[in-house]
Design a protein around this motif. Structure first.
Motif, PDB file in Angstrom:
ATOM      1  N   ALA A   1      31.335 111.889  35.287  1.00 52.82           N
ATOM      2  CA  ALA A   1      31.966 113.195  35.052  1.00 52.82           C
ATOM      3  C   ALA A   1      31.734 114.149  36.225  1.00 52.82           C
ATOM      4  CB  ALA A   1      31.457 113.813  33.751  1.00 52.82           C
ATOM      5  N   GLN A   2      31.795 113.617  37.442  1.00 56.70           N
ATOM      6  CA  GLN A   2      31.617 114.391  38.671  1.00 56.70           C
ATOM      7  C   GLN A   2      30.216 114.980  38.797  1.00 56.70           C
ATOM      8  OE1 GLN A   2      34.817 117.212  39.369  1.00 56.70           O
ATOM      9  NE2 GLN A   2      36.320 115.850  38.462  1.00 56.70           N
ATOM     10  N   LEU A   3      29.264 114.432  38.061  1.00 52.87           N
ATOM     11  CA  LEU A   3      27.865 114.838  38.156  1.00 52.87           C
ATOM     12  C   LEU A   3      27.032 113.694  38.709  1.00 52.87           C
ATOM     13  CD1 LEU A   3      27.334 116.633  34.728  1.00 52.87           C
ATOM     14  CD2 LEU A   3      27.346 117.732  36.977  1.00 52.87           C
ATOM     15  N   CYS A   4      25.995 114.032  39.485  1.00 49.43           N
ATOM     16  CA  CYS A   4      25.032 113.057  39.977  1.00 49.43           C
ATOM     17  C   CYS A   4      23.664 113.420  39.400  1.00 49.43           C
ATOM     18  CB  CYS A   4      24.976 113.062  41.498  1.00 49.43           C
ATOM     19  SG  CYS A   4      26.514 112.534  42.289  1.00 49.43           S
ATOM     20  N   ILE A   5      23.163 112.560  38.515  1.00 46.34           N
ATOM     21  CA  ILE A   5      21.878 112.782  37.846  1.00 46.34           C
ATOM     22  C   ILE A   5      20.875 111.793  38.423  1.00 46.34           C
ATOM     23  CG2 ILE A   5      20.672 112.787  35.630  1.00 46.34           C
ATOM     24  CD1 ILE A   5      23.440 113.195  34.303  1.00 46.34           C
ATOM     25  N   ALA A   6      19.732 112.279  38.904  1.00 50.30           N
ATOM     26  CA  ALA A   6      18.697 111.408  39.465  1.00 50.30           C
ATOM     27  C   ALA A   6      17.435 111.483  38.626  1.00 50.30           C
ATOM     28  CB  ALA A   6      18.395 111.786  40.910  1.00 50.30           C
ATOM     29  N   HIS A   7      16.863 110.317  38.335  1.00 50.77           N
ATOM     30  CA  HIS A   7      15.601 110.199  37.599  1.00 50.77           C
ATOM     31  C   HIS A   7      14.558 109.688  38.589  1.00 50.77           C
ATOM     32  CE1 HIS A   7      12.607 108.481  34.865  1.00 50.77           C
ATOM     33  NE2 HIS A   7      13.187 109.107  33.848  1.00 50.77           N
ATOM     34  N   LEU A   8      13.519 110.493  38.850  1.00 43.63           N
ATOM     35  CA  LEU A   8      12.550 110.139  39.890  1.00 43.63           C
ATOM     36  C   LEU A   8      11.611 109.019  39.485  1.00 43.63           C
ATOM     37  CD1 LEU A   8      11.566 113.657  41.302  1.00 43.63           C
ATOM     38  CD2 LEU A   8      13.093 111.948  42.320  1.00 43.63           C
ATOM     39  N   GLY A   9      11.636 108.614  38.219  1.00 40.44           N
ATOM     40  CA  GLY A   9      10.773 107.520  37.797  1.00 40.44           C
ATOM     41  C   GLY A   9       9.312 107.907  37.897  1.00 40.44           C
ATOM     42  N   HIS A  10       8.483 106.979  38.386  1.00 40.31           N
ATOM     43  CA  HIS A  10       7.039 107.217  38.531  1.00 40.31           C
ATOM     44  C   HIS A  10       6.749 107.451  40.009  1.00 40.31           C
ATOM     45  CE1 HIS A  10       2.788 106.838  37.315  1.00 40.31           C
ATOM     46  NE2 HIS A  10       3.253 106.946  36.073  1.00 40.31           N
ATOM     47  N   LEU A  11       7.298 108.515  40.544  1.00 40.49           N
ATOM     48  CA  LEU A  11       7.235 108.779  41.981  1.00 40.49           C
ATOM     49  C   LEU A  11       5.806 109.063  42.425  1.00 40.49           C
ATOM     50  CD1 LEU A  11       9.032 109.111  44.519  1.00 40.49           C
ATOM     51  CD2 LEU A  11       9.051 111.561  44.014  1.00 40.49           C
ATOM     52  N   HIS A  12       5.376 108.385  43.506  1.00 39.17           N
ATOM     53  CA  HIS A  12       4.004 108.512  43.997  1.00 39.17           C
ATOM     54  C   HIS A  12       3.911 109.096  45.400  1.00 39.17           C
ATOM     55  CE1 HIS A  12       2.068 105.306  41.114  1.00 39.17           C
ATOM     56  NE2 HIS A  12       2.553 106.360  40.482  1.00 39.17           N
TER      57      HIS A  12
ATOM     58  N   THR B   1       6.036 111.708  48.672  1.00 41.71           N
ATOM     59  CA  THR B   1       7.172 112.536  49.064  1.00 41.71           C
ATOM     60  C   THR B   1       8.254 111.651  49.669  1.00 41.71           C
ATOM     61  OG1 THR B   1       6.120 112.996  51.193  1.00 41.71           O
ATOM     62  CG2 THR B   1       5.769 114.600  49.423  1.00 41.71           C
ATOM     63  N   LEU B   2       9.427 112.221  49.871  1.00 37.66           N
ATOM     64  CA  LEU B   2      10.582 111.444  50.294  1.00 37.66           C
ATOM     65  C   LEU B   2      10.873 111.643  51.777  1.00 37.66           C
ATOM     66  CD1 LEU B   2      12.938 112.099  47.245  1.00 37.66           C
ATOM     67  CD2 LEU B   2      11.292 110.227  47.577  1.00 37.66           C
ATOM     68  N   THR B   3      11.275 110.563  52.409  1.00 40.77           N
ATOM     69  CA  THR B   3      11.629 110.594  53.822  1.00 40.77           C
ATOM     70  C   THR B   3      13.085 111.018  53.975  1.00 40.77           C
ATOM     71  OG1 THR B   3      12.410 108.307  53.852  1.00 40.77           O
ATOM     72  CG2 THR B   3      10.043 108.669  54.219  1.00 40.77           C
ATOM     73  N   PRO B   4      13.505 111.390  55.191  1.00 38.09           N
ATOM     74  CA  PRO B   4      14.933 111.660  55.408  1.00 38.09           C
ATOM     75  C   PRO B   4      15.829 110.499  55.009  1.00 38.09           C
ATOM     76  CG  PRO B   4      13.643 112.481  57.248  1.00 38.09           C
ATOM     77  CD  PRO B   4      12.690 111.709  56.379  1.00 38.09           C
ATOM     78  N   GLU B   5      15.335 109.268  55.164  1.00 37.75           N
ATOM     79  CA  GLU B   5      16.134 108.105  54.757  1.00 37.75           C
ATOM     80  C   GLU B   5      16.331 108.072  53.250  1.00 37.75           C
ATOM     81  OE1 GLU B   5      16.193 103.210  55.138  1.00 37.75           O
ATOM     82  OE2 GLU B   5      14.495 104.354  55.921  1.00 37.75           O
ATOM     83  N   HIS B   6      15.258 108.357  52.496  1.00 32.48           N
ATOM     84  CA  HIS B   6      15.399 108.434  51.033  1.00 32.48           C
ATOM     85  C   HIS B   6      16.447 109.479  50.654  1.00 32.48           C
ATOM     86  CE1 HIS B   6      11.037 106.925  50.792  1.00 32.48           C
ATOM     87  NE2 HIS B   6      11.768 105.981  50.233  1.00 32.48           N
ATOM     88  N   LEU B   7      16.331 110.656  51.272  1.00 27.17           N
ATOM     89  CA  LEU B   7      17.225 111.764  50.929  1.00 27.17           C
ATOM     90  C   LEU B   7      18.673 111.422  51.273  1.00 27.17           C
ATOM     91  CD1 LEU B   7      14.967 114.683  52.158  1.00 27.17           C
ATOM     92  CD2 LEU B   7      15.416 114.036  49.778  1.00 27.17           C
ATOM     93  N   LYS B   8      18.880 110.727  52.388  1.00 32.23           N
ATOM     94  CA  LYS B   8      20.236 110.325  52.768  1.00 32.23           C
ATOM     95  C   LYS B   8      20.813 109.347  51.745  1.00 32.23           C
ATOM     96  CE  LYS B   8      22.884 108.310  56.585  1.00 32.23           C
ATOM     97  NZ  LYS B   8      22.802 107.736  57.967  1.00 32.23           N
ATOM     98  N   LYS B   9      19.991 108.416  51.281  1.00 32.19           N
ATOM     99  CA  LYS B   9      20.460 107.449  50.278  1.00 32.19           C
ATOM    100  C   LYS B   9      20.767 108.136  48.949  1.00 32.19           C
ATOM    101  CE  LYS B   9      18.089 103.360  52.127  1.00 32.19           C
ATOM    102  NZ  LYS B   9      17.008 102.365  51.885  1.00 32.19           N
ATOM    103  N   LEU B  10      19.976 109.137  48.596  1.00 30.52           N
ATOM    104  CA  LEU B  10      20.221 109.851  47.340  1.00 30.52           C
ATOM    105  C   LEU B  10      21.521 110.641  47.397  1.00 30.52           C
ATOM    106  CD1 LEU B  10      16.696 111.262  46.425  1.00 30.52           C
ATOM    107  CD2 LEU B  10      17.982 109.510  45.190  1.00 30.52           C
ATOM    108  N   GLY B  11      21.788 111.282  48.535  1.00 32.21           N
ATOM    109  CA  GLY B  11      22.983 112.114  48.642  1.00 32.21           C
ATOM    110  C   GLY B  11      22.870 113.361  47.787  1.00 32.21           C
ATOM    111  N   ARG B  12      24.002 113.892  47.386  1.00 34.48           N
ATOM    112  CA  ARG B  12      24.012 115.111  46.567  1.00 34.48           C
ATOM    113  C   ARG B  12      23.509 114.802  45.158  1.00 34.48           C
ATOM    114  NH1 ARG B  12      29.281 115.887  44.493  1.00 34.48           N
ATOM    115  NH2 ARG B  12      28.488 115.640  42.366  1.00 34.48           N
TER     116      ARG B  12
END
Length: 264
Positions: free
Chosen positions: A158-169, A171-182
């Motif tokens: 529905a034109q939404l992007c929902i992200a679930h961080l899971g059991h994040l241990h 911080t995120l790198t620029p590569e992670h952020l690029k893969k996640l996108g908006r």
């Protein structure tokens, strides 16, 4: 079915009372930015631009799409919705985030780690939702790094992007952020110890910069309040009086905001 819906709605209200929302919650009640749903876990009619989201508990949410696809995040034997999802996502860090014997009626079981080693790779479309993942690392029981043991799952519907961080241990790198996108809605573990320390989690939230952030994995009011005390230095905080909300791009806040759903 009507009787079940009524019981679940009453249960949700009872949970909110028992947990005790932080002081001022009444004054900060969600002012329509996200519309409450009448019942939990129902196939209530959604408009084509809407997604239903219910906080089941711990790290489990039920996501419902306009075409009726149901997704349970971090599905496990102790915490899962009382309806069978079409898709279940899981993560490895603890047994409260996965099931070794998921319901055989679940059509798609997506593990956030690869039992054969290396990162899990998922990119699946089920009717009107696309699900993909971004692999991250976890700490093993001895404190060593276990590579690719967690996934951030992203749900596009529905034109939404929902992200679930899971059991994040970490911080995120620029590569992670690029893969996640908006990312429009971010589901965030806020315990401050089992997952990521609160200071570092704030860095993650600012880096992703989602319009709406929803806490999870907080065990009870003291842990939640500790997170919110730090979060209020960066973001406004609102509270929903129900665990189930309806989301759309039209109702997203104009700037990043935290919405607390009842549960723990």
């Amino acid at each position: 079915m009507r009787r079940l819906a009524q019981c679940l709605t009453m249960a949700a209200a009872f949970v909110g009372v028992c947990l005790g929302l932080p002081a001022g919650a009444e004054e900060e009640a969600c002012p329509g930015l996200v519309a409450s749903r009448d019942t939990l876990f129902s196939r209530a009619a959604l408009h084509q631009d809407e997604v239903g989201l219910t906080f089941v508990g711990h790290a489990t949410f039920l996501i419902e799409t306009p075409q009726g696809v149901r997704i349970a995040t971090d599905y496990n034997d102790g915490t899962h919705p009382p309806v069978t999802p079409d898709v279940a996502t899981m993560n490895k860090a603890h047994s409260t985030h996965f099931s070794s014997r998921p319901d055989s009626a679940i059509k798609h079981v997506l593990r956030g780690w690869n039992p054969a080693g290396g990162p899990a790779i998922h990119d699946l479309t089920v009717q009107d939702v696309r699900i993909h993942n971004v692999s991250t690392n976890i700490r093993s029981s001895g404190g060593a790094t276990e590579y690719d043991g967690n996934s951030i799952f992203v749900f596009e519907a529905a034109q939404l992007c929902i992200a679930h961080l899971g059991h994040l241990h970490h911080t995120l790198t620029p590569e992670h952020l690029k893969k996640l996108g908006r990312i429009d809605i971010l589901l965030v573990p806020v315990d401050g110890g089992y997952t990521l320390e609160t200071f570092d989690m704030m860095e993650v939230l600012r880096a992703i910069n989602a319009p709406l952030m929803i806490p999870m994995h907080f065990f009870g009011p003291p842990t939640l309040n500790r997170f919110l005390a730090s979060a209020r230095e960066h973001f406004p905080v609102e509270f929903s009086n129900t665990a189930a909300v309806t989301l759309s791009r039209a109702t997203l806040p104009k700037s990043p905001k935290i919405l607390v759903l009842p549960g723990h």
